[in-house]
Design a protein around this motif. Structure first.
Motif, PDB file in Angstrom:
ATOM      1  N   PHE A 176      -3.065 -14.603  -0.290  1.00 30.74           N
ATOM      2  CA  PHE A 176      -3.912 -13.708  -1.086  1.00 30.74           C
ATOM      3  C   PHE A 176      -3.526 -12.250  -0.813  1.00 30.74           C
ATOM      4  N   ALA A 177      -3.327 -11.933   0.472  1.00 32.13           N
ATOM      5  CA  ALA A 177      -2.984 -10.551   0.844  1.00 32.13           C
ATOM      6  C   ALA A 177      -1.634 -10.139   0.244  1.00 32.13           C
ATOM      7  N   ARG A 178      -0.747 -11.100   0.089  1.00 37.13           N
ATOM      8  CA  ARG A 178       0.570 -10.781  -0.500  1.00 37.13           C
ATOM      9  C   ARG A 178       0.454 -10.444  -1.983  1.00 37.13           C
ATOM     10  N   CYS A 237       0.832  -1.208   0.000  1.00 38.34           N
ATOM     11  CA  CYS A 237       0.000   0.000   0.000  1.00 38.34           C
ATOM     12  C   CYS A 237       0.872   1.268   0.000  1.00 38.34           C
ATOM     13  N   PRO A 238       0.821   2.029  -1.109  1.00 37.91           N
ATOM     14  CA  PRO A 238       1.664   3.224  -1.182  1.00 37.91           C
ATOM     15  C   PRO A 238       1.059   4.443  -0.470  1.00 37.91           C
ATOM     16  N   ALA A 296      -7.156  -6.754  -0.969  1.00 32.43           N
ATOM     17  CA  ALA A 296      -6.715  -7.480   0.223  1.00 32.43           C
ATOM     18  C   ALA A 296      -7.300  -6.833   1.477  1.00 32.43           C
ATOM     19  N   ALA A 297      -7.298  -5.497   1.502  1.00 32.37           N
ATOM     20  CA  ALA A 297      -7.825  -4.789   2.679  1.00 32.37           C
ATOM     21  C   ALA A 297      -9.300  -5.146   2.883  1.00 32.37           C
ATOM     22  N   ARG A 341      -1.889   3.476   5.615  1.00 34.12           N
ATOM     23  CA  ARG A 341      -0.962   2.703   6.458  1.00 34.12           C
ATOM     24  C   ARG A 341      -1.017   3.169   7.911  1.00 34.12           C
ATOM     25  N   ARG A 342      -1.141   4.487   8.109  1.00 32.15           N
ATOM     26  CA  ARG A 342      -1.228   5.016   9.490  1.00 32.15           C
ATOM     27  C   ARG A 342      -2.382   4.380  10.247  1.00 32.15           C
TER      28      ARG A 342
END
Ligand SMILES: O=C(O)c1cc(C(=O)O)c2c(n1)C(=O)C(=O)c1cc(C(=O)O)[nH]c1-2
Length: 255
Positions: free
Chosen positions: A135-137, A72-73, A144-145, A78-79
């Motif tokens: 899957f998340a990878r 996730c960029p 994925a989220a 991410r925070r």
């Protein structure tokens, strides 16, 4: 191949949220193994088997969330997302969910070393959980989220356990219930963020249909875990039962 069942235009955000929520019909709360635990019909061995096998899910969730963050960029996402890892691993002197689950293990009579060794984790449970992490990878981070959205239905399942288990299973020590209590607010907060991401991201028919399929994949994981436990602890058909009584299956993390 026909695409005639595809709707012509995307659902509104409200309709799409309804479609996601309708998937609750297939949540593992409806699995016979779960229903038996809820109704007080589970044996001590069945409860212990569930707690020990679910521990593999618990310890894999932070790996899954770290994989999502790695792809996730967006720093704002991410925070927020990092809180999920902290919830399970603990921070600032608070123990976190994995420790709380180890206490649940002790409350049902399982030494923490038994959980940590993963010796009771059935191969089918391991494969199902590993499929989630893998899957998340691989998936784009939004997909994925949003696969975490089975958590839409989780507060209800935690509440039901807090409601009925102490009545049915007097032998379970009270302090084991801390995990379920803690998840009530955490799951609601996670769902709010996950749902917001899903409604923003899924703005085409294709994305909406794919997200519903991904949610079904996640439901399949939870359901398949309980199928494996049913074979082992209810039908007394653990892996290799026709050849040996010994638990010969692999124990290590091969992810
Ligand atoms: O006890 C349950 O039935 C249950 C279900 C789920 C779920 O729906 O995936 C989660 C949890 N618990 C849970 O405790 C938890 O931390 C959690 C994280 C996630 C996820 O997909 O990121 N699901 C769940």
């Amino acid at each position: 191949m026909t695409t005639s069942s595809q709707p012509a235009s995307p659902m509104t955000p409200q309709e799409f949220e309804q479609a996601l929520r309708a998937k609750g019909a297939f949540y593992h709360i409806h699995h016979p193994y779960h229903i038996a635990m809820h109704n007080g019909q589970a044996t001590r061995e069945q409860i212990q088997g569930w707690v020990a096998n679910r521990f593999y899910y618990q310890t894999s969730i932070p790996l899954k969330d770290a994989a999502i963050m790695a792809n996730c960029p967006d720093s704002q996402t991410r925070r927020k997302w990092v809180q999920r890892i902290l919830d399970h691993d603990g921070y600032d002197g608070s123990d976190g969910g994995i420790e709380a689950w180890l206490r649940l293990g002790e409350a049902v009579g399982l030494d923490r070393d038994v959980l940590l060794s993963e010796e009771m984790v059935l191969p089918g449970v391991r494969f199902a959980v590993d499929a989630y992490v893998n899957f998340a990878r691989r998936a784009v981070w939004q997909e994925a989220a949003c696969s975490s959205l089975t958590e839409l239905f989780a507060p209800q399942i935690h509440l039901a356990r807090l409601d009925t288990w102490p009545q049915h299973y007097k032998w379970i020590e009270e302090e084991g219930y801390g995990y379920f209590r803690g998840r009530l607010s955490q799951a609601n907060r996670d769902v709010e963020h996950g749902l917001q991401l899903a409604l923003e991201y899924c703005d085409t028919v294709e994305k909406q249909q794919r997200m519903l399929e991904i949610l079904q994949f996640k439901l399949d994981i939870l359901w398949s875990m309980l199928d494996s436990m049913t074979m082992a602890y209810e039908l007394n058909r653990p892996p290799y039962h026709s050849v040996t009584q010994q638990a010969v299956w692999h124990k290590g993390r091969l992810l």
